[in-house]
Design an enzyme around this catalytic site. Structure first.
Site, PDB file in Angstrom:
ATOM      1  N   LYS A  20      62.373   1.652  50.807  1.00 52.88           N
ATOM      2  CA  LYS A  20      61.193  -0.371  50.151  1.00 52.88           C
ATOM      3  C   LYS A  20      59.888   0.405  50.071  1.00 52.88           C
ATOM      4  O   LYS A  20      59.193  -0.232  49.589  1.00 52.88           O
ATOM      5  CB  LYS A  20      61.537  -1.209  51.668  1.00 52.88           C
ATOM      6  CG  LYS A  20      60.756  -2.873  51.417  1.00 52.88           C
ATOM      7  CD  LYS A  20      61.567  -3.348  52.534  1.00 52.88           C
ATOM      8  CE  LYS A  20      60.918  -4.784  52.627  1.00 52.88           C
ATOM      9  NZ  LYS A  20      60.040  -4.897  53.455  1.00 52.88           N
ATOM     10  N   SER A  21      59.161   1.192  51.190  1.00 53.36           N
ATOM     11  CA  SER A  21      57.301   1.620  51.147  1.00 53.36           C
ATOM     12  C   SER A  21      57.430   2.532  50.201  1.00 53.36           C
ATOM     13  O   SER A  21      56.745   1.949  49.186  1.00 53.36           O
ATOM     14  CB  SER A  21      57.565   2.498  52.439  1.00 53.36           C
ATOM     15  OG  SER A  21      57.570   1.942  53.413  1.00 53.36           O
ATOM     16  N   GLY A  92      54.555  -8.402  54.109  1.00 53.86           N
ATOM     17  CA  GLY A  92      53.694  -7.827  54.297  1.00 53.86           C
ATOM     18  C   GLY A  92      52.960  -6.955  54.143  1.00 53.86           C
ATOM     19  O   GLY A  92      51.844  -6.962  53.948  1.00 53.86           O
ATOM     20  N   SER A 166      49.026   1.831  62.536  1.00 54.78           N
ATOM     21  CA  SER A 166      49.160   0.761  61.447  1.00 54.78           C
ATOM     22  C   SER A 166      49.114   1.594  59.916  1.00 54.78           C
ATOM     23  O   SER A 166      48.777   1.819  59.268  1.00 54.78           O
ATOM     24  CB  SER A 166      48.791  -0.494  61.063  1.00 54.78           C
ATOM     25  OG  SER A 166      48.871  -1.279  60.121  1.00 54.78           O
ATOM     26  N   GLN A 168      50.361   0.667  56.956  1.00 58.79           N
ATOM     27  CA  GLN A 168      50.248  -1.449  56.327  1.00 58.79           C
ATOM     28  C   GLN A 168      48.922  -1.109  56.318  1.00 58.79           C
ATOM     29  O   GLN A 168      47.597  -1.107  55.010  1.00 58.79           O
ATOM     30  CB  GLN A 168      50.779  -2.091  56.670  1.00 58.79           C
ATOM     31  CG  GLN A 168      52.071  -1.902  56.156  1.00 58.79           C
ATOM     32  CD  GLN A 168      51.918  -3.507  56.233  1.00 58.79           C
ATOM     33  OE1 GLN A 168      51.927  -4.480  57.092  1.00 58.79           O
ATOM     34  NE2 GLN A 168      53.509  -3.956  56.360  1.00 58.79           N
ATOM     35  N   ASP A 313      60.457   0.230  62.562  1.00 62.95           N
ATOM     36  CA  ASP A 313      60.778  -1.058  61.704  1.00 62.95           C
ATOM     37  C   ASP A 313      62.438  -0.835  62.171  1.00 62.95           C
ATOM     38  O   ASP A 313      63.146  -1.670  62.297  1.00 62.95           O
ATOM     39  CB  ASP A 313      60.730  -1.076  60.348  1.00 62.95           C
ATOM     40  CG  ASP A 313      59.639  -1.392  59.740  1.00 62.95           C
ATOM     41  OD1 ASP A 313      59.169  -1.862  60.217  1.00 62.95           O
ATOM     42  OD2 ASP A 313      59.691  -1.128  58.045  1.00 62.95           O
ATOM     43  N   LYS A 340      55.346  -8.152  63.132  1.00 60.07           N
ATOM     44  CA  LYS A 340      56.378  -7.645  62.240  1.00 60.07           C
ATOM     45  C   LYS A 340      56.362  -9.433  61.648  1.00 60.07           C
ATOM     46  O   LYS A 340      56.004 -10.279  62.088  1.00 60.07           O
ATOM     47  CB  LYS A 340      57.766  -6.941  62.734  1.00 60.07           C
ATOM     48  CG  LYS A 340      57.091  -6.026  62.973  1.00 60.07           C
ATOM     49  CD  LYS A 340      56.622  -5.260  61.742  1.00 60.07           C
ATOM     50  CE  LYS A 340      56.236  -3.382  61.440  1.00 60.07           C
ATOM     51  NZ  LYS A 340      56.054  -3.006  61.132  1.00 60.07           N
ATOM     52  N   ARG A 344      58.980  -9.661  66.994  1.00 61.59           N
ATOM     53  CA  ARG A 344      60.421  -9.053  67.236  1.00 61.59           C
ATOM     54  C   ARG A 344      60.912  -8.585  68.905  1.00 61.59           C
ATOM     55  O   ARG A 344      61.591  -8.311  68.686  1.00 61.59           O
ATOM     56  CB  ARG A 344      60.984  -7.098  66.537  1.00 61.59           C
ATOM     57  CG  ARG A 344      60.461  -7.621  64.990  1.00 61.59           C
ATOM     58  CD  ARG A 344      60.941  -6.677  63.963  1.00 61.59           C
ATOM     59  NE  ARG A 344      61.162  -7.071  62.646  1.00 61.59           N
ATOM     60  CZ  ARG A 344      60.806  -6.371  61.552  1.00 61.59           C
ATOM     61  NH1 ARG A 344      60.693  -5.082  62.077  1.00 61.59           N
ATOM     62  NH2 ARG A 344      61.311  -7.121  60.602  1.00 61.59           N
ATOM     63  N   ARG A 386      65.383  -7.704  59.087  1.00 59.34           N
ATOM     64  CA  ARG A 386      66.222  -6.699  60.223  1.00 59.34           C
ATOM     65  C   ARG A 386      66.576  -7.397  61.422  1.00 59.34           C
ATOM     66  O   ARG A 386      67.751  -6.522  61.693  1.00 59.34           O
ATOM     67  CB  ARG A 386      65.099  -5.560  60.551  1.00 59.34           C
ATOM     68  CG  ARG A 386      64.193  -5.216  59.199  1.00 59.34           C
ATOM     69  CD  ARG A 386      63.292  -4.085  59.833  1.00 59.34           C
ATOM     70  NE  ARG A 386      62.659  -3.662  58.760  1.00 59.34           N
ATOM     71  CZ  ARG A 386      63.435  -2.893  57.662  1.00 59.34           C
ATOM     72  NH1 ARG A 386      64.424  -2.526  57.192  1.00 59.34           N
ATOM     73  NH2 ARG A 386      61.802  -2.492  56.662  1.00 59.34           N
TER      74      ARG A 386
END
Length: 427
Positions: A20-21, A92, A166, A168, A313, A340, A344, A386
């Site tokens: 995905k990343s 996100g 992070s 991101q 994740d 997230k 979570r 997830r």
């Protein structure tokens, strides 16, 4: 939906869906590079399709023939103002990374998403980007989406000490720094996944990394590339756990990405006593391999510190793994789980405890007491892909009762074929 319960002997091979990343970033880099980028094995999940659509909205020609995606990039200056606000869906990654790219444009863009995105904290991205000279603001003066980003062609470089670990946030700053006038320095709190750094080099850019310090000079021009996306270890994680905890199981997972900043779960399984074989098959640009996992007698361990960003994740399904290990497992330093798709930490504890687990949430993680049998219950994914997949793996252990999952549709965000692939392993 009613989940499959009471399985033994999961056996077979699965081709893990694409990372995905890397799928997100391949579109982003292709869009801001000069020339053609071709992407094979792109993940056509909802999140990555949100990124694809966002760049089409920004004027980039992107073609998809079902096999290969072709991005016709014209550099950062080739982006044009979207005709309306851009919808990032549940992603996100899209909203945070694209903020760094939009920082260097000469127009304004509004970004919004679903109810989950509306709760994602954005100051962590907006503050450094604003320091660089762009103007990012959240809804009604808050840090929450919808966001408005007014870019500038004269971004200033930044010297930034990351307050959170992070990938991101780091990636958003790197995208902005590629466009800034001079050298930026980013110092990570802990090393996080480095796909963005790898892809800057792959697209012909220059970046220097020493330990937790990253140096990058701008402005840089990137050139379109050919990308073959490996399988996503975050998707493989559900089958790694299933193969470990379901009796008489042996599962082979093909083409799994083995970037060292993402392989924390493999170390955890080995530390817990799992029977795991790793056969590397990839090349320098595309670290990948075949994973073979077998039913194992597991023991509780402590998980914290520098490994956390390398398995952030995977922690929901690692928590499930720990419910089937002898003794206590402690997960700490995982505050990022609270921001997230859902909180979570609370979601994992609440839903697995409904099924008979013994889990205590803490401020920065979980304390899991094993080994516990699980039973039927009515559970929810909270709209988090997830959590949904983790609960289906948990349901396989249930000997009595049924497991009813609310909001199962969230799973299509990252793994549309999850239930089909799992179905191949039942005897």
């Amino acid at each position: 939906m009613e989940l499959v319960v009471n399985q033994i002997g999961l056996n077979g091979e699965i081709d893990i869906p694409s990372d995905k990343s890397i799928s997100h970033r391949s579109i982003m880099f292709g869009a801001i590079a000069n020339g053609k980028t071709t992407i094979k094995n792109f993940l056509r999940g909802d999140d990555c399709l949100s990124t694809l659509k966002a760049f089409q909205d920004l004027g980039v020609l992107i073609e998809d023939d079902g096999e290969t995606i072709t991005v016709h990039g014209k550099g950062i200056s080739g982006l044009t103002q979207a005709k309306k606000a851009i919808d990032v869906g549940n992603s996100g990654t899209t909203i945070r990374l694209i903020t760094g790219i939009l920082a260097g444009t000469d127009f304004s863009t509004e970004l919004f998403g679903d109810h989950s995105i509306a709760k994602r904290p954005m100051n962590r991205v907006m503050l450094p980007i604003n320091q660089m000279g762009a103007e990012c603001s959240g809804h009604d003066g808050t840090e929450f989406p919808p966001l408005t980003i007014k870019g500038t062609r004269t971004l200033k470089p930044i010297h930034y000490q990351m307050p959170v670990a992070s990938a991101q946030v780091k990636s958003a700053i790197l995208f902005a720094a590629l466009q800034a006038q001079g050298e930026s320095v980013i110092i990570e709190k802990e090393k996080t996944r480095d796909h963005t750094e790898d892809m800057i080099r792959q697209f012909g850019g220059e970046i220097a990394i020493s330990g937790k310090e990253i140096r990058i000079k701008g402005p840089q021009k990137l050139t379109g590339q050919e990308i073959n996306v490996p399988g996503d270890i975050s998707s493989a994680a559900f089958f790694l756990v299933a193969g470990s905890i379901i009796e008489n199981s042996r599962i082979i997972l093909n083409n799994v990405g083995l970037n060292p900043t993402r392989t924390g779960i493999l170390e955890v399984i080995e530390q817990m006593g799992g029977k795991l074989t790793v056969e590397e098959t990839g090349n320098k640009e595309n670290k990948a391999g075949k994973l073979i996992i077998e039913t194992s007698d597991l023991k509780g361990i402590e998980i914290g510190g520098e490994i956390i960003p390398r398995l952030i994740d995977e922690l929901p399904v690692i928590a499930l793994l720990a419910t089937q290990a002898q003794g206590t497992t402690i997960i700490r330093d995982a505050e990022e789980l609270k921001v997230k798709e859902t909180n979570r930490i609370d979601a994992v504890a609440t839903e697995l405890n409904k099924m008979g687990a013994s889990i205590e949430p803490t401020d920065d993680g979980l304390i899991i007491h094993g080994k516990t049998p699980l039973h039927g219950a009515k559970v929810t994914s909270y709209g988090d892909h997830r959590i949904g997949m983790m609960l289906q793996i948990a349901a396989l252990l249930v000997k009595s009762g049924t497991v009813e999952l609310e909001k199962a549709e969230a799973i299509s965000v990252s793994y549309p074929a999850f239930f089909d692939d799992l179905n191949k392993l039942y005897q």
